[in-house]
Design an enzyme around this catalytic site. Sequence first.
Site, PDB file in Angstrom:
ATOM      1  N   MET A 185       0.731  -1.401   0.507  1.00 32.04           N
ATOM      2  CA  MET A 185       0.080   0.300  -0.335  1.00 32.04           C
ATOM      3  C   MET A 185       0.906   1.049  -0.193  1.00 32.04           C
ATOM      4  O   MET A 185       0.571   2.591  -0.124  1.00 32.04           O
ATOM      5  CB  MET A 185      -1.039  -0.028   1.149  1.00 32.04           C
ATOM      6  N   TYR A 186       2.032   1.007   0.349  1.00 34.19           N
ATOM      7  CA  TYR A 186       2.741   2.356  -0.188  1.00 34.19           C
ATOM      8  C   TYR A 186       2.872   3.107  -1.658  1.00 34.19           C
ATOM      9  O   TYR A 186       3.963   2.138  -2.452  1.00 34.19           O
ATOM     10  CB  TYR A 186       3.789   2.475   0.706  1.00 34.19           C
ATOM     11  N   SER A 187       2.384   4.064  -1.187  1.00 38.24           N
ATOM     12  CA  SER A 187       2.443   5.019  -2.281  1.00 38.24           C
ATOM     13  C   SER A 187       1.873   4.512  -3.841  1.00 38.24           C
ATOM     14  O   SER A 187       1.778   3.966  -5.081  1.00 38.24           O
ATOM     15  CB  SER A 187       3.558   5.749  -3.014  1.00 38.24           C
ATOM     16  N   ALA A 188       0.395   3.333  -3.270  1.00 40.69           N
ATOM     17  CA  ALA A 188      -0.182   2.600  -4.203  1.00 40.69           C
ATOM     18  C   ALA A 188       0.573   1.811  -5.040  1.00 40.69           C
ATOM     19  O   ALA A 188      -0.539   1.612  -6.030  1.00 40.69           O
ATOM     20  CB  ALA A 188      -0.822   3.825  -4.713  1.00 40.69           C
TER      21      ALA A 188
END
Length: 325
Positions: free
Chosen positions: A60-63
């Site tokens: 989920m980090y920066s999608a």
Amino acid sequence: MEYVKLGNTGLEVSKLCLGCMGFGEPERGREKWSVDEMESREIIKKALDSGINFFDTANMYSAGSSEEIVGKALKDFANRDEIVLASKLYFPMFDGPNAKGLSRKSIFAEINHSLKRLQTDYLDLYIIHRWDYGTPIEETMAALHDLVKMGKVRYIGASSMHAWQFAKAQFIAEKNGWTKFVSMQNLYNLLYREEEREMIPLLQDQKVAMTPWSPLAGGRLTRDIGAVTARASQAVLADLPAYLVASDTEVISRVHKLADERGITRGQVATAWMLSKEYVTSPLIGATKIKYLDDALGAFQVALSPEEIKYLEEAYVPRNITGYR
């Protein structure tokens, strides 16, 4: 660089882990303060040159763009067999049903997405980012075990949960002959030490590695009291406490005073304190600039005395549980 075993395994990791939450396309996801690919690659290359072999990111980090940047850089700069690569899952990656959680469906889907973004055939460590109250833990542990048997994952770990939850997951795995967690990635720093009550003794007893996140308390330990940054303004989104109670101010002041007395940086004091704990395997260092990484590496040259450690710790006041739901 020093290397240690990851808990009760034969896997060797550097005593600093590069946390990759700050790498990504700022316009994607919630990490608006992240740095782009060019800057990220410079930091990753510096980490590799400094002997760091442990890298931690999440879907989920920066999608997903953090995984994309990290995967490409490691493929260009490193020997995959020497690297210990970790990623996580739990938080939503799209809108709609089955967007988040630790169901068998989500786990099987997200591992494939992560492997593709990271340009690798396997993860050394796959971590559940949070506890999923909507999925039976038996379903989660069985699915993670199957990933190990498939060869897509070498080891599994957990992050930010109550000690009873971690103990339950381990019991379920052992009872069924499934793969157990080898690491715990929990919130721990001079401003948040509630993990010392239950989780840390459990990890020590079970010989589970501890790889704490936010060792600098989201930068609060290094900034002047009251200073605000773009990242700090998103503390609530990141499940970080505000760190504004009176006792926090005293702890921060002591970090600053000791740094001035020793002629070192505030970050090195906070990191050296973390490295002084025998139960800490490898703290996650988030670096969005080369100088922050250099600062963390410099902590290895700092040996705090028992008196200095007591001085830093004695002002701590118990606080509400945070970092997970």
